[in-house]
Design a protein around this motif. Structure first.
Motif, short mmCIF file in Angstrom:
data_model
loop_
_atom_site.label_atom_id
_atom_site.label_comp_id
_atom_site.label_asym_id
_atom_site.label_seq_id
_atom_site.Cartn_x
_atom_site.Cartn_y
_atom_site.Cartn_z
N VAL A 191 46.52 -65.15 74.92
CA VAL A 191 45.57 -66.19 74.55
C VAL A 191 45.18 -66.92 75.83
N ASP A 192 43.87 -66.98 76.08
CA ASP A 192 43.35 -67.64 77.28
C ASP A 192 42.10 -68.41 76.86
N GLY A 193 42.26 -69.70 76.71
CA GLY A 193 41.14 -70.50 76.20
C GLY A 193 40.85 -70.10 74.76
N THR A 194 39.61 -69.72 74.51
CA THR A 194 39.24 -69.28 73.16
C THR A 194 39.26 -67.76 73.04
N GLN A 195 39.65 -67.07 74.10
CA GLN A 195 39.73 -65.60 74.11
C GLN A 195 41.11 -65.14 73.68
N ARG A 196 41.15 -64.02 72.97
CA ARG A 196 42.43 -63.47 72.54
C ARG A 196 42.39 -61.95 72.68
N GLU A 197 43.39 -61.39 73.33
CA GLU A 197 43.52 -59.94 73.48
C GLU A 197 44.83 -59.52 72.82
N GLU A 198 44.82 -58.35 72.18
CA GLU A 198 46.02 -57.82 71.55
C GLU A 198 46.28 -56.42 72.09
N TRP A 199 47.55 -56.11 72.27
CA TRP A 199 47.96 -54.78 72.74
C TRP A 199 49.30 -54.47 72.11
N SER A 200 49.49 -53.20 71.72
CA SER A 200 50.80 -52.80 71.20
C SER A 200 51.01 -51.31 71.44
N SER A 201 52.27 -50.92 71.47
CA SER A 201 52.61 -49.52 71.64
C SER A 201 53.97 -49.25 71.02
N LEU A 202 54.08 -48.12 70.36
CA LEU A 202 55.39 -47.61 69.99
C LEU A 202 56.05 -47.10 71.26
N VAL A 203 57.37 -46.99 71.27
CA VAL A 203 58.12 -46.54 72.45
C VAL A 203 59.16 -45.52 72.00
N PHE A 204 59.12 -44.33 72.60
CA PHE A 204 60.09 -43.29 72.26
C PHE A 204 61.47 -43.68 72.76
N THR A 205 62.47 -43.37 71.96
CA THR A 205 63.86 -43.49 72.39
C THR A 205 64.66 -42.37 71.75
N ASP A 206 65.69 -41.92 72.45
CA ASP A 206 66.57 -40.91 71.86
C ASP A 206 67.83 -41.55 71.29
N VAL A 207 67.88 -42.90 71.29
CA VAL A 207 68.98 -43.62 70.67
C VAL A 207 68.80 -43.57 69.16
N GLU A 208 69.87 -43.31 68.45
CA GLU A 208 69.80 -43.21 66.99
C GLU A 208 69.37 -44.54 66.37
N MET A 209 68.49 -44.45 65.39
CA MET A 209 67.99 -45.63 64.69
C MET A 209 69.01 -46.11 63.66
N GLU A 210 69.31 -47.40 63.67
CA GLU A 210 70.20 -47.96 62.66
C GLU A 210 69.42 -48.18 61.36
N PRO A 211 70.01 -47.82 60.22
CA PRO A 211 69.33 -48.02 58.94
C PRO A 211 68.90 -49.48 58.71
N GLU A 212 69.70 -50.43 59.17
CA GLU A 212 69.35 -51.84 59.00
C GLU A 212 68.05 -52.18 59.73
N ALA A 213 67.89 -51.65 60.93
CA ALA A 213 66.67 -51.89 61.71
C ALA A 213 65.46 -51.24 61.05
N VAL A 214 65.62 -50.00 60.60
CA VAL A 214 64.52 -49.31 59.91
C VAL A 214 64.11 -50.10 58.67
N GLY A 215 65.09 -50.67 57.97
CA GLY A 215 64.79 -51.49 56.80
C GLY A 215 63.96 -52.72 57.14
N ILE A 216 64.09 -53.22 58.35
CA ILE A 216 63.34 -54.40 58.78
C ILE A 216 61.92 -54.03 59.19
N HIS A 217 61.78 -53.06 60.11
CA HIS A 217 60.46 -52.78 60.68
C HIS A 217 59.81 -51.50 60.17
N LYS A 218 60.53 -50.70 59.41
CA LYS A 218 59.99 -49.46 58.81
C LYS A 218 59.57 -48.41 59.83
N ILE A 219 60.06 -48.52 61.06
CA ILE A 219 59.78 -47.51 62.09
C ILE A 219 60.96 -46.55 62.12
#
Length: 84
Positions: free
Chosen positions: A36-64
């Motif tokens: 956010v800069d003044g009245t301007q707004r920019e958005e950016w996002s990215s998924l990120v690969f990992t080889d760490v096993e996903m915890e079911p609790e985390a998947v339940g929160i963000h659905k990734i």
């Protein structure tokens, strides 16, 4: 009447999703930034690969899931975008 900003400097709001709830073991799997800069707004996002096993609790929160991340870039690949 034109929109006015109450911010005197740009503000970056950062949100990260993790592969689990333990920050020492789990990894970032999504990064989102809103600039956010003044009245301007920019958005950016990215998924990120990992080889760490996903915890079911985390998947339940963000659905990734591990399957969602198969084609995602590594954190190293998006790091420069985060810096700019």
């Amino acid at each position: 009447m034109a929109a006015r900003s109450i911010l005197s400097s740009p503000l970056a709001i950062i949100d990260c999703e993790m592969s689990g709830l333990d920050p020492e073991h789990h990894r970032v799997i999504e990064v989102a930034v809103v600039l956010v800069d003044g009245t301007q707004r920019e958005e950016w996002s990215s998924l990120v690969f990992t080889d760490v096993e996903m915890e079911p609790e985390a998947v339940g929160i963000h659905k990734i899931t591990s399957q969602t991340l198969v084609d995602a870039p590594s954190f190293a690949a998006i790091a420069q975008q985060l810096r700019t």
